[in-house]
Design a protein around this motif. Structure first.
Motif, PDB file in Angstrom:
ATOM      1  N   PHE A 117       8.613  10.320   2.001  1.00  0.00           N
ATOM      2  CA  PHE A 117       7.348   9.927   1.386  1.00  0.00           C
ATOM      3  C   PHE A 117       7.318   8.426   1.110  1.00  0.00           C
ATOM      4  CE2 PHE A 117       4.685   9.183  -2.357  1.00  0.00           C
ATOM      5  CZ  PHE A 117       3.475   9.677  -1.894  1.00  0.00           C
ATOM      6  N   VAL A 118       8.397   7.912   0.532  1.00  0.00           N
ATOM      7  CA  VAL A 118       8.457   6.485   0.199  1.00  0.00           C
ATOM      8  C   VAL A 118       8.447   5.622   1.463  1.00  0.00           C
ATOM      9  CG1 VAL A 118       9.914   4.685  -0.829  1.00  0.00           C
ATOM     10  CG2 VAL A 118       9.568   6.847  -2.033  1.00  0.00           C
ATOM     11  N   VAL A 119       9.204   6.026   2.470  1.00  0.00           N
ATOM     12  CA  VAL A 119       9.213   5.271   3.727  1.00  0.00           C
ATOM     13  C   VAL A 119       7.820   5.290   4.349  1.00  0.00           C
ATOM     14  CG1 VAL A 119      10.139   5.193   6.077  1.00  0.00           C
ATOM     15  CG2 VAL A 119      11.680   5.577   4.159  1.00  0.00           C
ATOM     16  N   GLY A 120       7.162   6.429   4.303  1.00  0.00           N
ATOM     17  CA  GLY A 120       5.808   6.508   4.827  1.00  0.00           C
ATOM     18  C   GLY A 120       4.860   5.572   4.111  1.00  0.00           C
ATOM     19  N   VAL A 121       4.903   5.577   2.779  1.00  0.00           N
ATOM     20  CA  VAL A 121       4.022   4.704   2.006  1.00  0.00           C
ATOM     21  C   VAL A 121       4.321   3.233   2.299  1.00  0.00           C
ATOM     22  CG1 VAL A 121       3.455   3.957  -0.349  1.00  0.00           C
ATOM     23  CG2 VAL A 121       3.578   6.401   0.193  1.00  0.00           C
ATOM     24  N   HIS A 122       5.588   2.908   2.504  1.00  0.00           N
ATOM     25  CA  HIS A 122       5.937   1.500   2.761  1.00  0.00           C
ATOM     26  C   HIS A 122       5.310   1.004   4.067  1.00  0.00           C
ATOM     27  CE1 HIS A 122       8.957   1.119   5.991  1.00  0.00           C
ATOM     28  NE2 HIS A 122       9.179  -0.115   5.616  1.00  0.00           N
ATOM     29  N   PHE A 123       5.041   1.916   5.001  1.00  0.00           N
ATOM     30  CA  PHE A 123       4.376   1.498   6.239  1.00  0.00           C
ATOM     31  C   PHE A 123       2.922   1.089   6.000  1.00  0.00           C
ATOM     32  CE2 PHE A 123       7.894   3.563   8.594  1.00  0.00           C
ATOM     33  CZ  PHE A 123       8.207   2.497   9.421  1.00  0.00           C
ATOM     34  N   PHE A 124       2.279   1.620   4.963  1.00  0.00           N
ATOM     35  CA  PHE A 124       0.944   1.127   4.604  1.00  0.00           C
ATOM     36  C   PHE A 124       1.033  -0.349   4.209  1.00  0.00           C
ATOM     37  CE2 PHE A 124      -0.070   5.702   3.592  1.00  0.00           C
ATOM     38  CZ  PHE A 124      -1.112   5.838   4.497  1.00  0.00           C
ATOM     39  N   GLY A 125       2.078  -0.677   3.438  1.00  0.00           N
ATOM     40  CA  GLY A 125       2.283  -2.071   3.055  1.00  0.00           C
ATOM     41  C   GLY A 125       2.561  -2.959   4.253  1.00  0.00           C
ATOM     42  N   LEU A 126       3.398  -2.484   5.166  1.00  0.00           N
ATOM     43  CA  LEU A 126       3.703  -3.286   6.360  1.00  0.00           C
ATOM     44  C   LEU A 126       2.467  -3.448   7.236  1.00  0.00           C
ATOM     45  CD1 LEU A 126       7.246  -2.065   7.477  1.00  0.00           C
ATOM     46  CD2 LEU A 126       6.630  -4.061   6.110  1.00  0.00           C
ATOM     47  N   ALA A 127       1.640  -2.414   7.311  1.00  0.00           N
ATOM     48  CA  ALA A 127       0.403  -2.518   8.098  1.00  0.00           C
ATOM     49  C   ALA A 127      -0.465  -3.647   7.563  1.00  0.00           C
ATOM     50  CB  ALA A 127      -0.364  -1.200   8.069  1.00  0.00           C
ATOM     51  N   LEU A 137      -1.402   4.928  10.803  1.00  0.00           N
ATOM     52  CA  LEU A 137      -1.272   6.300  11.299  1.00  0.00           C
ATOM     53  C   LEU A 137       0.142   6.828  11.061  1.00  0.00           C
ATOM     54  CD1 LEU A 137      -2.680   8.624  12.722  1.00  0.00           C
ATOM     55  CD2 LEU A 137      -2.034   7.609  14.897  1.00  0.00           C
ATOM     56  N   LEU A 138       1.145   6.000  11.393  1.00  0.00           N
ATOM     57  CA  LEU A 138       2.532   6.388  11.131  1.00  0.00           C
ATOM     58  C   LEU A 138       2.748   6.573   9.632  1.00  0.00           C
ATOM     59  CD1 LEU A 138       5.500   6.806  12.003  1.00  0.00           C
ATOM     60  CD2 LEU A 138       5.782   4.323  11.855  1.00  0.00           C
ATOM     61  N   ALA A 139       2.195   5.667   8.831  1.00  0.00           N
ATOM     62  CA  ALA A 139       2.335   5.754   7.376  1.00  0.00           C
ATOM     63  C   ALA A 139       1.772   7.072   6.851  1.00  0.00           C
ATOM     64  CB  ALA A 139       1.623   4.569   6.721  1.00  0.00           C
ATOM     65  N   ALA A 140       0.578   7.427   7.314  1.00  0.00           N
ATOM     66  CA  ALA A 140      -0.052   8.666   6.851  1.00  0.00           C
ATOM     67  C   ALA A 140       0.756   9.890   7.277  1.00  0.00           C
ATOM     68  CB  ALA A 140      -1.477   8.751   7.388  1.00  0.00           C
ATOM     69  N   ALA A 141       1.232   9.894   8.518  1.00  0.00           N
ATOM     70  CA  ALA A 141       1.989  11.050   9.021  1.00  0.00           C
ATOM     71  C   ALA A 141       3.307  11.219   8.278  1.00  0.00           C
ATOM     72  CB  ALA A 141       2.231  10.898  10.520  1.00  0.00           C
ATOM     73  N   MET A 142       4.038  10.118   8.082  1.00  0.00           N
ATOM     74  CA  MET A 142       5.330  10.219   7.388  1.00  0.00           C
ATOM     75  C   MET A 142       5.133  10.579   5.920  1.00  0.00           C
ATOM     76  SD  MET A 142       7.984   7.469   8.933  1.00  0.00           S
ATOM     77  CE  MET A 142       9.293   8.232   7.968  1.00  0.00           C
ATOM     78  N   SER A 143       4.130   9.982   5.275  1.00  0.00           N
ATOM     79  CA  SER A 143       3.855  10.307   3.872  1.00  0.00           C
ATOM     80  C   SER A 143       3.506  11.781   3.731  1.00  0.00           C
ATOM     81  CB  SER A 143       2.704   9.455   3.335  1.00  0.00           C
ATOM     82  OG  SER A 143       3.014   8.090   3.413  1.00  0.00           O
ATOM     83  N   ALA A 144       2.717  12.290   4.671  1.00  0.00           N
ATOM     84  CA  ALA A 144       2.348  13.707   4.640  1.00  0.00           C
ATOM     85  C   ALA A 144       3.579  14.596   4.797  1.00  0.00           C
ATOM     86  CB  ALA A 144       1.327  14.015   5.728  1.00  0.00           C
ATOM     87  N   CYS A 145       4.484  14.220   5.706  1.00  0.00           N
ATOM     88  CA  CYS A 145       5.728  14.994   5.874  1.00  0.00           C
ATOM     89  C   CYS A 145       6.513  15.025   4.565  1.00  0.00           C
ATOM     90  CB  CYS A 145       6.593  14.385   6.973  1.00  0.00           C
ATOM     91  SG  CYS A 145       5.980  14.636   8.638  1.00  0.00           S
ATOM     92  N   GLY A 146       6.618  13.854   3.921  1.00  0.00           N
ATOM     93  CA  GLY A 146       7.341  13.790   2.657  1.00  0.00           C
ATOM     94  C   GLY A 146       6.673  14.618   1.575  1.00  0.00           C
ATOM     95  N   ALA A 147       5.335  14.529   1.484  1.00  0.00           N
ATOM     96  CA  ALA A 147       4.609  15.284   0.464  1.00  0.00           C
ATOM     97  C   ALA A 147       4.760  16.789   0.684  1.00  0.00           C
ATOM     98  CB  ALA A 147       3.140  14.882   0.476  1.00  0.00           C
ATOM     99  N   VAL A 148       4.649  17.224   1.931  1.00  0.00           N
ATOM    100  CA  VAL A 148       4.826  18.653   2.233  1.00  0.00           C
ATOM    101  C   VAL A 148       6.252  19.080   1.898  1.00  0.00           C
ATOM    102  CG1 VAL A 148       4.900  20.357   4.096  1.00  0.00           C
ATOM    103  CG2 VAL A 148       2.991  18.743   3.959  1.00  0.00           C
ATOM    104  N   GLY A 149       7.227  18.225   2.215  1.00  0.00           N
ATOM    105  CA  GLY A 149       8.618  18.533   1.885  1.00  0.00           C
ATOM    106  C   GLY A 149       8.835  18.666   0.386  1.00  0.00           C
ATOM    107  N   LEU A 150       8.180  17.819  -0.403  1.00  0.00           N
ATOM    108  CA  LEU A 150       8.294  17.920  -1.865  1.00  0.00           C
ATOM    109  C   LEU A 150       7.708  19.234  -2.370  1.00  0.00           C
ATOM    110  CD1 LEU A 150       7.430  14.237  -2.859  1.00  0.00           C
ATOM    111  CD2 LEU A 150       9.645  15.391  -3.154  1.00  0.00           C
ATOM    112  N   VAL A 151       6.562  19.627  -1.817  1.00  0.00           N
ATOM    113  CA  VAL A 151       5.961  20.907  -2.198  1.00  0.00           C
ATOM    114  C   VAL A 151       6.885  22.055  -1.810  1.00  0.00           C
ATOM    115  CG1 VAL A 151       4.035  22.482  -1.745  1.00  0.00           C
ATOM    116  CG2 VAL A 151       3.598  20.039  -2.107  1.00  0.00           C
TER     117      VAL A 151
END
Length: 197
Positions: A117-127, A137-151
């Motif tokens: 989730f954190v790595v995904g969000v950091h890609f929004f910053g890099l974008a 797009l990568l940021a959203a996909a990775m963040s979603a994977c992390g969020a689903v994993g947390l759930v």
């Protein structure tokens, strides 16, 4: 090696690491193919990055006279102060989350999901820093994977299931993103027709 090549190698390396580390939670019959495919993909991406042509020489005009949005991607995509802020925030968030997950929630199986989730969000910053909207797009996909994993962790899913969604899949996304960027770089830019001499 140019900064852009270095960035792609870093992304591919993290993708490989995500997949290799999280494959350990899978049964051997599944872990071996995942690890082998991840390594093959990494080597293919690495070879593609190394074969990228050198960027054209920079313009001779002073850098301060060129607006940032018209500057070549190579000069915009750098590892400067703003990049450092994004990575620093990423590291702080990752460490703080890991401490909470381990010591307060006692849920170490959720760590991989938090990291994704954190790595995904950091890609929004890099974008934003690199002015590369395609990273969103990568940021959203990775963040979603992390969020689903947390759930999944909160619902008591198995370590293998969490690692697959929040570790192996994000690793594949990272490797795929770098591979896709290489394809885009290899596609010749369209030439203008009918321009005045």
């Amino acid at each position: 090696m140019t900064r852009e090549k270095t960035g792609r190698i870093i992304g591919a390396t993290f993708g490989l690491a995500f997949m290799q580390v999280n494959a350990a939670t899978l049964p051997t019959a599944a872990a071996i193919p995942v690890r082998v495919l991840a390594l093959i993909a990494f080597l293919a991406v690495f070879r593609g990055v190394r074969r990228l042509p050198a960027p054209p020489p920079a313009e001779t005009a002073p850098a301060e006279t060129a607006p940032a949005e018209t500057a070549p991607a190579e000069t915009r995509r750098h590892f400067g102060r703003r990049y450092g802020y994004v990575v620093g925030a990423e590291v702080l968030a990752a460490v703080a989350g890991i401490l909470v997950i381990n010591h307060l929630l006692h849920a170490p199986h959720a760590m991989v999901a938090w990291i994704a989730f954190v790595v995904g969000v950091h890609f929004f910053g890099l974008a934003a820093v690199w002015r590369t909207p395609s990273l969103n797009l990568l940021a959203a996909a990775m963040s979603a994977c992390g969020a689903v994993g947390l759930v999944m962790a909160a619902l008591g899913s198995s370590r293998a299931a969490i690692a697959s969604v929040a570790g192996i899949l994000p690793g594949a996304l990272l490797l795929g993103s770098v591979w896709w960027s290489l394809r885009a770089s290899a596609t010749p830019a369209p030439t203008a027709t009918g321009s005045a001499s």
